[in-house]
Design a protein around this motif. Structure first.
Motif, PDB file in Angstrom:
ATOM      1  N   GLY A  89     -14.469  40.130  13.231  1.00  0.00           N
ATOM      2  CA  GLY A  89     -13.266  39.670  13.909  1.00  0.00           C
ATOM      3  C   GLY A  89     -12.039  40.071  13.127  1.00  0.00           C
ATOM      4  O   GLY A  89     -12.077  40.954  12.281  1.00  0.00           O
ATOM      5  N   ASP A  90     -10.929  39.381  13.411  1.00  0.00           N
ATOM      6  CA  ASP A  90      -9.680  39.687  12.708  1.00  0.00           C
ATOM      7  C   ASP A  90      -9.481  38.831  11.464  1.00  0.00           C
ATOM      8  O   ASP A  90      -8.444  38.905  10.820  1.00  0.00           O
ATOM      9  CB  ASP A  90      -8.483  39.482  13.647  1.00  0.00           C
ATOM     10  N   ASP A  91     -10.491  37.985  11.134  1.00  0.00           N
ATOM     11  CA  ASP A  91     -10.349  37.081   9.995  1.00  0.00           C
ATOM     12  C   ASP A  91     -11.092  37.531   8.746  1.00  0.00           C
ATOM     13  O   ASP A  91     -10.933  36.934   7.686  1.00  0.00           O
ATOM     14  CB  ASP A  91     -10.864  35.682  10.354  1.00  0.00           C
ATOM     15  N   TRP A  92     -11.941  38.555   8.851  1.00  0.00           N
ATOM     16  CA  TRP A  92     -12.740  38.982   7.706  1.00  0.00           C
ATOM     17  C   TRP A  92     -12.914  40.493   7.761  1.00  0.00           C
ATOM     18  O   TRP A  92     -13.348  41.041   8.771  1.00  0.00           O
ATOM     19  CB  TRP A  92     -14.104  38.297   7.709  1.00  0.00           C
ATOM     20  N   VAL A  93     -12.574  41.163   6.669  1.00  0.00           N
ATOM     21  CA  VAL A  93     -12.619  42.627   6.614  1.00  0.00           C
ATOM     22  C   VAL A  93     -13.165  43.061   5.262  1.00  0.00           C
ATOM     23  O   VAL A  93     -12.768  42.522   4.229  1.00  0.00           O
ATOM     24  CB  VAL A  93     -11.199  43.232   6.807  1.00  0.00           C
ATOM     25  N   LEU A  94     -14.061  44.021   5.278  1.00  0.00           N
ATOM     26  CA  LEU A  94     -14.464  44.687   4.043  1.00  0.00           C
ATOM     27  C   LEU A  94     -13.548  45.908   3.938  1.00  0.00           C
ATOM     28  O   LEU A  94     -13.727  46.902   4.640  1.00  0.00           O
ATOM     29  CB  LEU A  94     -15.930  45.093   4.063  1.00  0.00           C
ATOM     30  N   ALA A  95     -12.506  45.755   3.130  1.00  0.00           N
ATOM     31  CA  ALA A  95     -11.429  46.745   3.036  1.00  0.00           C
ATOM     32  C   ALA A  95     -11.532  47.531   1.737  1.00  0.00           C
ATOM     33  O   ALA A  95     -11.951  47.001   0.711  1.00  0.00           O
ATOM     34  CB  ALA A  95     -10.074  46.038   3.100  1.00  0.00           C
TER      35      ALA A  95
END
Length: 161
Positions: A89-95
């Motif tokens: 979703g827009d709340d968790w990202v592996l960046a």
């Protein structure tokens, strides 16, 4: 440190770039610990176990052997590319962010350094999230065929300082 990045995967990459460049440009252990404490959620580990703390410690140990009092070591880190390895979703990202680092001790050296973190949106901003450190993305030279093949996308500044 720049803040206010949007709640989106590119926003998470932008905030991570701000964190990484702030640590590398500051290049001090107290500064690195302070950044870690201000930008991590509970469960994200201790500053002493953070790879960025290890990087700063290693640089300072090397710099101590080569710098003189009249020419202190200097580091400039500039975002060059970003990569989103995954999202929930827009709340968790592996960046991931690829920075071009220019370090001067007695001579100037340049490297491309890739760094990844789990990023979580909470309290209106991006934080380094809880969990084990993710596998790092390749530290390629920005803009090369190898860099593009690894999935790095060229950094496009949005006017933030």
């Amino acid at each position: 440190m720049p803040t206010g990045f949007p709640q989106s995967p590119p926003g998470a990459v932008g905030q991570l770039a701000a964190i990484v460049t702030t640590v590398l440009t500051g290049m001090s252990l107290p500064h690195t610990i302070s950044v870690h404490q201000q930008w991590t959620l509970p469960g994200a580990g201790e500053p002493a176990g953070w790879v960025m703390t290890d990087n700063v410690h290693a640089f300072l140990a090397t710099a101590a052997a080569g710098q003189s009092a009249d020419r202190p070591a200097r580091v400039v880190a500039t975002p060059a590319a970003g990569l989103v390895k995954g999202t929930d979703g827009d709340d968790w990202v592996l960046a991931c962010v690829l920075v071009q680092v220019r370090a001067t001790i007695t001579a100037t050296a340049r490297i491309g350094y890739g760094h990844c973190e789990r990023m979580q949106w909470q309290q209106g901003r991006w934080w380094i999230a809880a969990g084990a450190a993710p596998a790092q993305a390749p530290s390629t030279w920005p803009g090369t065929e190898v860099s593009i093949a690894a999935g790095w996308r060229t950094w496009v500044p949005d006017g933030r300082e």
